[in-house]
Design an enzyme around this catalytic site. Structure first.
Site, mmCIF file in Angstrom:
data_model
loop_
_atom_site.group_PDB
_atom_site.id
_atom_site.type_symbol
_atom_site.label_atom_id
_atom_site.label_comp_id
_atom_site.label_asym_id
_atom_site.label_seq_id
_atom_site.Cartn_x
_atom_site.Cartn_y
_atom_site.Cartn_z
ATOM 1 N N LYS A 94 1.184 -1.143 -0.008
ATOM 2 C CA LYS A 94 -0.484 -0.333 0.247
ATOM 3 C C LYS A 94 0.893 1.123 -0.061
ATOM 4 O O LYS A 94 2.489 1.502 0.245
ATOM 5 C CB LYS A 94 -0.913 0.460 1.171
ATOM 6 C CG LYS A 94 -1.515 1.220 0.971
ATOM 7 C CD LYS A 94 -2.366 0.612 2.785
ATOM 8 C CE LYS A 94 -4.134 2.260 2.548
ATOM 9 N NZ LYS A 94 -4.925 1.500 3.874
ATOM 10 N N SER A 132 -10.683 1.841 3.016
ATOM 11 C CA SER A 132 -9.227 2.281 1.758
ATOM 12 C C SER A 132 -7.874 1.962 1.144
ATOM 13 O O SER A 132 -7.190 1.910 0.493
ATOM 14 C CB SER A 132 -8.426 3.532 2.755
ATOM 15 O OG SER A 132 -7.071 2.434 3.322
ATOM 16 N N SER A 153 -9.924 -1.266 6.661
ATOM 17 C CA SER A 153 -9.188 -0.693 5.756
ATOM 18 C C SER A 153 -8.603 -1.766 5.146
ATOM 19 O O SER A 153 -8.535 -1.486 3.661
ATOM 20 C CB SER A 153 -8.935 1.044 5.653
ATOM 21 O OG SER A 153 -9.159 1.843 5.809
#
Lengths: 447, 447
Positions: free
Chosen positions: A77, A152, A176
């Protein structure tokens, strides 16, 4: 690489049917082909990945393989530090924030031989659940073009669901990792707080954030966790699992397994297909003899907890990002800036009360988990939705529980009865029962 | 009752040399004689105490004694709920806040037969270290008239030091049990967070507060703790000691004991007599073969932690007291009102950062405590001072460490080299080493 798992790739590498370099080149071909529409990557690092692949192949030829992840392509990420490239956290203001050191989890992946292809798109600042990023693009759900992959960690799920790599890392503040895993039909783990070191994570909320893996199946998820769950003496939130995270395993005798089920009112506002699939699974579970018990989670009012978690995230992010916001306001979207600005100046007592709300929820869920193997509930009240639809406020209502409590939570997919997009089931367990949850999830998904 | 301990009183009761009623009547005589100057009590409850004493004597006659505390007079800080009387927390606005239920610790004391004489004076709202209470008077230090007994549990220490009762309860947010114990030459314990239930405590800070006992000696302190350390399923902060709080005991072989000593800079601003007595004790400890190791507590900057703890207390108290403040502003002193008002509106990010400061300190001290029996340091940088002197800002600099970390801390007295007021030494230990700390304190105070 579609439908290929880390284990099958590892077997292919072991048997000499492919090479790490071939895998990496194939993955970059996929990225070149798919990512212009998918918008899953923020930055790719083909040169270092190729060099790493060549080194991996050399190790294998010399019988010095580092294990099942050696030579396997992965990605991280965009809020996880990778030496030499920007840790943007999906925020334009940090486009040039070059990491001077790898995150601890990156070092662990590398020491296991995994090859990092780049950093992944995410909801701006990790504060949101659609990954419609104003700077790096609207990430797509590989299962349904035009739909959100969730967030996210949307890029982390999209990359796995698109078959580009078998394992990615996300981060989970209120859901997330699990929300995008749910929307994309994948397995995702929010580990016990402190089990995976957060050092090198660009924090949204140091209280709630945990790094977690996403994969297509339980075996790959366990493989990732076995590499990532390592005590980090230089991370203030890292802790040792008292008996190790694999010590507890579910009973092989199904009638000895006890799952807690929140009462029906919690599910009242779920999308009907989510409720139907969840209840169908519960019936199947009971039919095979697994015990289900109703649990009293009265301390947990999902809306109140979501607001508390949001306020804590805004206040902590306000502390972390305040100076950057003052210096480069245009490097943030208006809505993200507004949220952080609110957190900076929110009344102190309100922030204090939000932390207390976490303690109350933690106390209640820990009490109810005594004697249970896990609590079972849907991961999200809804399935993936089109980017053009407004994001429901309830996206993190079921996931924030585990962040507040510091407990592990697994998201795994089950089919919807309407044969549409998959539904996701969540197991929340006692501290350090991470390995047990994955094993349980595997059992339940095979029923 | 001067110089009398709970154990000697218990022996006298057992042998029939006295009765609980005689002890209680003697204690109320002492209160009548001393308290007009001492200002240690907020409210006394002679009727219920006499009835309880008569019941205790009847139990003893019937061979149904509840144990060594049966018939022993005790008293509780004014922020601990006692059914039927006001829980004022030293705040005039709460003069008529009548408790409808006993605090959990009160129930425990009663189930052990201890007889509660009343509620004790304290610094207004538990937020301060002198017990110069604007509504219930300036509590005096029995060792030195005109001097502060410390605070916020000043009445709890003064009552024991004046010989009125052998054991009292205080509460400790940043040092409020240990500071008055230090100034009055007593033993005081801030237990491991959660070991003693806070249910029924009128909170200043739910994050930092712990109830703790004060006594004249280690045996009485252990006796009190054995009654008070009980898991309370209805208190969200209560927790079970994994191996019990008495499981760990110091080695009887002195050379196996290892104490950590913070580096000298921490002591730089101590009163010379405190530093001299502490260093004298360290030399004596080393001379008998106990190992001392220098510890790195670089995460702990006492001034920064004190400010963080104060802000958290103000913000949490602001949440708890805000409505009362709006309704009856005159029921609070100006300075207390100002502090709470600040906490209510302090910037959210600043409050969030204060909580993070606690985590950093906790992480550092837990790391350093590995392999140690305890960390040893002075309890306070100064001895008791006259009420007419301004209170030093540093009063809680050494004590707040244990509150931030959730760890147990013992304060015990040692003589000053100038033969003046006593100095106090603090032992901070690993979670649930409460019993071990008291035993260690006993060993060290006998060297």
């Amino acid at each position: 690489m579609s439908e290929t798992t880390a284990i099958t790739l590892s077997n292919a590498l072991c048997s000499g049917r492919t090479t790490a370099l071939a895998l990496i080149d194939a993955a970059f071909d996929e990225i070149a082909q798919k990512d212009p529409q998918l918008k899953a990557f923020i930055e790719t690092t083909p040169e270092t990945a190729r060099a790493d692949a060549i080194a991996s192949d050399a190790r294998r030829l010399g019988d010095n393989s580092l294990g099942p992840l050696d030579g396997i392509p992965v990605a991280i990420k965009g809020n996880i530090a990778r030496y030499g490239i920007a840790t943007t956290a999906g925020i334009r203001a940090f486009s040039n924030r070059i990491a001077t050191e790898d995150a601890f989890v990156v070092k662990l992946l590398q020491s296991a031989g995994a090859i990092i292809l780049g950093t992944l798109n995410m909801h701006e600042g990790a504060l949101g659940g659609t990954t419609d990023n104003p700077f790096w693009g609207q990430c797509q759900n590989p299962l349904a073009p035009g739909f959100t992959p969730g967030g996210s960690s949307g890029g982390s799920a999209a990359t796995v669901a698109a078959g580009i790599v078998p394992i990615t890392l996300g981060s989970d503040t209120m859901g997330s990792v699990r929300i995008p895993a749910a929307y994309c039909g994948l397995w995702g783990l929010k580990p016990t707080a402190g089990l995976i070191s957060n050092r090198g994570l660009f924090h949204l909320s140091w209280t709630l954030d945990t790094i977690g893996p996403i994969a297509t199946n339980s075996t790959d998820l366990t493989l990732a966790l076995s590499v990532l769950a390592k005590y980090d003496p230089d991370c203030i939130d890292s802790c040792r699992a008292p008996d190790g995270w694999t010590a507890h395993q579910p009973s092989t005798n199904l009638s000895d397994i006890v799952l807690g089920v929140p009462n029906d009112t919690l599910l009242a506002d779920c999308e009907p297909e989510v409720k139907a699939a969840f209840n169908h699974l519960l019936s199947a579970i009971q039919a095979v003899g697994i015990q289900t018990l109703s649990v009293d989670l009265s301390e947990w009012q999902p809306t109140r907890l979501r607001r508390a978690g949001l306020l804590i995230s805004e206040a902590e992010a306000g502390h972390l990002l305040g100076a950057a916001l003052d210096k480069d306001a245009d490097g943030f979207s208006d809505s993200f800036r507004d949220m952080i600005s609110y957190g900076r100046t929110a009344p102190g007592s309100k922030v204090a009360a939000a932390y207390r709300c976490l303690s109350e929820v933690r106390s209640g869920v820990c009490r109810e988990l005594q004697g249970l193997d896990a609590i079972i509930l849907p991961t999200t009240p809804q399935r993936a939705f089109p980017h053009v639809s407004p994001a429901p406020a309830s996206q993190a209502d079921f996931t924030a529980l585990a962040n507040a409590a510091g407990l592990p939570a697994l998201a795994f997919p089950i089919p919807a009865l309407d044969h549409g997009l998959p539904v996701s089931i969540q197991l929340v367990g006692n501290a350090f029962s991470d390995g047990k949850l994955i094993a349980l999830g595997q059992m339940l998904s095979s029923i």
